[in-house]
Design a protein around this motif. Structure first.
Motif, PDB file in Angstrom:
ATOM      1  N   VAL A  99     -23.905 -45.434  22.476  1.00 44.55           N
ATOM      2  CA  VAL A  99     -25.145 -43.848  21.469  1.00 44.55           C
ATOM      3  C   VAL A  99     -24.242 -43.230  22.834  1.00 44.55           C
ATOM      4  O   VAL A  99     -25.037 -42.890  23.651  1.00 44.55           O
ATOM      5  CB  VAL A  99     -26.382 -44.216  21.591  1.00 44.55           C
ATOM      6  CG1 VAL A  99     -26.681 -43.284  20.524  1.00 44.55           C
ATOM      7  CG2 VAL A  99     -26.924 -45.362  20.603  1.00 44.55           C
ATOM      8  N   GLN A 100     -24.263 -42.339  22.191  1.00 48.91           N
ATOM      9  CA  GLN A 100     -24.240 -40.785  22.440  1.00 48.91           C
ATOM     10  C   GLN A 100     -24.913 -39.655  22.296  1.00 48.91           C
ATOM     11  O   GLN A 100     -24.679 -39.727  20.723  1.00 48.91           O
ATOM     12  CB  GLN A 100     -22.138 -40.024  22.412  1.00 48.91           C
ATOM     13  CG  GLN A 100     -21.373 -41.381  22.995  1.00 48.91           C
ATOM     14  CD  GLN A 100     -19.482 -40.736  22.866  1.00 48.91           C
ATOM     15  OE1 GLN A 100     -19.519 -39.614  23.583  1.00 48.91           O
ATOM     16  NE2 GLN A 100     -19.159 -41.342  22.065  1.00 48.91           N
ATOM     17  N   VAL A 112     -33.913 -40.689  26.905  1.00 52.64           N
ATOM     18  CA  VAL A 112     -33.445 -41.678  26.528  1.00 52.64           C
ATOM     19  C   VAL A 112     -34.392 -42.290  27.403  1.00 52.64           C
ATOM     20  O   VAL A 112     -35.019 -42.105  28.457  1.00 52.64           O
ATOM     21  CB  VAL A 112     -32.402 -42.991  27.711  1.00 52.64           C
ATOM     22  CG1 VAL A 112     -32.253 -44.061  26.766  1.00 52.64           C
ATOM     23  CG2 VAL A 112     -31.317 -42.355  26.192  1.00 52.64           C
ATOM     24  N   THR A 113     -35.476 -43.419  27.202  1.00 54.96           N
ATOM     25  CA  THR A 113     -37.037 -44.308  27.484  1.00 54.96           C
ATOM     26  C   THR A 113     -36.475 -45.308  27.515  1.00 54.96           C
ATOM     27  O   THR A 113     -36.404 -46.096  26.793  1.00 54.96           O
ATOM     28  CB  THR A 113     -37.622 -43.747  27.187  1.00 54.96           C
ATOM     29  OG1 THR A 113     -38.290 -42.130  27.191  1.00 54.96           O
ATOM     30  CG2 THR A 113     -38.725 -43.850  27.483  1.00 54.96           C
ATOM     31  N   PHE A 171     -26.366 -34.538  27.776  1.00 52.60           N
ATOM     32  CA  PHE A 171     -25.400 -34.927  27.192  1.00 52.60           C
ATOM     33  C   PHE A 171     -25.829 -36.433  28.230  1.00 52.60           C
ATOM     34  O   PHE A 171     -26.149 -36.835  28.882  1.00 52.60           O
ATOM     35  CB  PHE A 171     -24.424 -35.093  27.276  1.00 52.60           C
ATOM     36  CG  PHE A 171     -23.524 -35.930  26.947  1.00 52.60           C
ATOM     37  CD1 PHE A 171     -23.469 -36.764  26.022  1.00 52.60           C
ATOM     38  CD2 PHE A 171     -22.512 -36.884  28.264  1.00 52.60           C
ATOM     39  CE1 PHE A 171     -21.791 -37.164  25.821  1.00 52.60           C
ATOM     40  CE2 PHE A 171     -21.702 -37.550  27.539  1.00 52.60           C
ATOM     41  CZ  PHE A 171     -22.083 -38.286  26.282  1.00 52.60           C
ATOM     42  N   LEU A 172     -25.893 -37.456  26.962  1.00 50.87           N
ATOM     43  CA  LEU A 172     -26.422 -39.312  27.815  1.00 50.87           C
ATOM     44  C   LEU A 172     -25.261 -40.066  26.916  1.00 50.87           C
ATOM     45  O   LEU A 172     -24.708 -39.478  25.582  1.00 50.87           O
ATOM     46  CB  LEU A 172     -28.213 -39.599  27.783  1.00 50.87           C
ATOM     47  CG  LEU A 172     -28.999 -38.456  28.105  1.00 50.87           C
ATOM     48  CD1 LEU A 172     -30.754 -38.785  28.794  1.00 50.87           C
ATOM     49  CD2 LEU A 172     -28.932 -38.563  29.852  1.00 50.87           C
ATOM     50  N   HIS A 173     -25.178 -40.571  27.264  1.00 50.82           N
ATOM     51  CA  HIS A 173     -23.801 -41.672  27.144  1.00 50.82           C
ATOM     52  C   HIS A 173     -24.835 -43.198  27.053  1.00 50.82           C
ATOM     53  O   HIS A 173     -25.130 -43.544  28.245  1.00 50.82           O
ATOM     54  CB  HIS A 173     -22.779 -41.813  27.660  1.00 50.82           C
ATOM     55  CG  HIS A 173     -21.705 -42.593  26.556  1.00 50.82           C
ATOM     56  ND1 HIS A 173     -20.551 -42.438  26.685  1.00 50.82           N
ATOM     57  CD2 HIS A 173     -21.756 -43.583  25.781  1.00 50.82           C
ATOM     58  CE1 HIS A 173     -19.389 -43.481  25.780  1.00 50.82           C
ATOM     59  NE2 HIS A 173     -20.795 -43.663  25.509  1.00 50.82           N
ATOM     60  N   ALA A 174     -25.244 -44.053  26.208  1.00 54.50           N
ATOM     61  CA  ALA A 174     -26.176 -44.773  27.326  1.00 54.50           C
ATOM     62  C   ALA A 174     -25.513 -46.667  25.731  1.00 54.50           C
ATOM     63  O   ALA A 174     -24.714 -46.422  24.945  1.00 54.50           O
ATOM     64  CB  ALA A 174     -27.749 -45.368  26.212  1.00 54.50           C
ATOM     65  N   VAL A 234     -26.646 -46.238  31.002  1.00 57.21           N
ATOM     66  CA  VAL A 234     -26.860 -44.776  31.002  1.00 57.21           C
ATOM     67  C   VAL A 234     -26.071 -43.650  32.670  1.00 57.21           C
ATOM     68  O   VAL A 234     -26.413 -43.957  33.001  1.00 57.21           O
ATOM     69  CB  VAL A 234     -28.300 -44.803  31.034  1.00 57.21           C
ATOM     70  CG1 VAL A 234     -28.073 -42.936  30.258  1.00 57.21           C
ATOM     71  CG2 VAL A 234     -29.867 -44.990  30.166  1.00 57.21           C
ATOM     72  N   ARG A 235     -25.216 -43.282  31.484  1.00 51.48           N
ATOM     73  CA  ARG A 235     -23.948 -42.566  31.594  1.00 51.48           C
ATOM     74  C   ARG A 235     -24.017 -40.721  31.502  1.00 51.48           C
ATOM     75  O   ARG A 235     -24.473 -40.642  30.639  1.00 51.48           O
ATOM     76  CB  ARG A 235     -22.859 -42.857  31.862  1.00 51.48           C
ATOM     77  CG  ARG A 235     -21.455 -41.793  32.774  1.00 51.48           C
ATOM     78  CD  ARG A 235     -20.202 -42.678  32.793  1.00 51.48           C
ATOM     79  NE  ARG A 235     -20.459 -43.873  32.867  1.00 51.48           N
ATOM     80  CZ  ARG A 235     -19.610 -45.036  32.754  1.00 51.48           C
ATOM     81  NH1 ARG A 235     -18.047 -43.900  31.974  1.00 51.48           N
ATOM     82  NH2 ARG A 235     -19.029 -46.057  33.671  1.00 51.48           N
ATOM     83  N   SER A 236     -23.859 -39.530  32.486  1.00 51.88           N
ATOM     84  CA  SER A 236     -23.737 -38.502  32.010  1.00 51.88           C
ATOM     85  C   SER A 236     -23.421 -37.296  33.090  1.00 51.88           C
ATOM     86  O   SER A 236     -22.820 -37.905  34.371  1.00 51.88           O
ATOM     87  CB  SER A 236     -25.383 -37.947  32.115  1.00 51.88           C
ATOM     88  OG  SER A 236     -25.561 -36.375  31.236  1.00 51.88           O
ATOM     89  N   ASN A 237     -22.131 -36.986  31.726  1.00 51.99           N
ATOM     90  CA  ASN A 237     -20.863 -35.904  33.218  1.00 51.99           C
ATOM     91  C   ASN A 237     -22.070 -34.833  33.407  1.00 51.99           C
ATOM     92  O   ASN A 237     -21.465 -33.870  33.438  1.00 51.99           O
ATOM     93  CB  ASN A 237     -20.591 -36.090  32.663  1.00 51.99           C
ATOM     94  CG  ASN A 237     -19.682 -35.321  31.510  1.00 51.99           C
ATOM     95  OD1 ASN A 237     -20.235 -35.073  30.917  1.00 51.99           O
ATOM     96  ND2 ASN A 237     -17.825 -35.192  30.812  1.00 51.99           N
TER      97      ASN A 237
END
Length: 205
Positions: A120-121, A128-129, A150-153, A160-163
């Protein structure tokens, strides 16, 4: 009389090849004209990145082979793209449950998810919890919360990643950074850029 017939036959025999060639040409033309036309080659049209269906005020649930609920995706409006098999969701609300029973929720102004909701982006007011998990004979896994624009899960891989700038809350501790990469399975947290953290003392028993 016989001589007349012979002369007539000789004259006819002179034109007979021409007549036969004419008849053959006429027959060939008729066959070509009436032969079935070859079907034009079917050119497959490339699948464009355009929505092939929409859903409004919807809920989509995914179950595993045993009937256990894996994920629940809801939203105001969803657009499905056939070329990537993705859903783009406005006002997205998502909930997934791991085999161990740990609940993960996510929300954002807009989300882009794959078919089974495992990637999911989240765009705009993304949250996100992961709820705490009590484990028998082991320490309780604390509540985790990620916030950013922005969160990429990756739900199954628990990443979970974010730039972009992000805030992470783990239990009562808080961290902020310009970007982040969190891997729960390997217990690795990478915070980059301007990093700040607030650690609360452990509660006394």
């Amino acid at each position: 009389m016989m001589s007349s017939l012979r002369r007539a036959w000789e004259r006819l025999s002179l034109y007979l090849p021409v007549l036969l060639m004419g008849l053959l040409a006429l027959g060939t033309w008729w066959l070509v004209r009436n032969a079935p036309q070859p079907q034009p080659a079917v050119v497959e049209r490339p699948v464009s990145h355009e929505p092939d269906y929409f859903m409004r005020d919807f809920a989509v649930k995914n179950f595993d082979d045993t009937g256990r609920l894996q994920s629940d995706i809801r939203g105001q409006l969803a657009r499905h793209y056939a070329d990537s098999d993705q859903l783009e969701i406005d006002q997205a609300r998502m909930r997934s449950v791991s085999p161990e029973g740990r609940v993960t929720t996510a929300s954002a102004n807009r989300a882009l998810t794959n078919a089974d909701g495992s990637e999911v982006q989240l765009f705009g007011n993304a949250i996100v919890t992961r709820e705490p998990l009590v484990r028998k004979g082991q320490a309780t896994l604390p509540r985790l919360e990620f916030r950013g624009e922005f969160l990429h899960a990756w739900v199954n891989d628990e990443r979970v990643r974010s730039n972009q700038p992000v805030t992470l809350k783990r239990g009562s501790d808080t961290f902020t950074a310009d970007s982040m990469d969190y891997d729960n399975l390997d217990q690795i947290l990478n915070l980059r850029g301007r990093v700040h953290g607030t650690l609360q003392p452990a509660a006394r028993r």
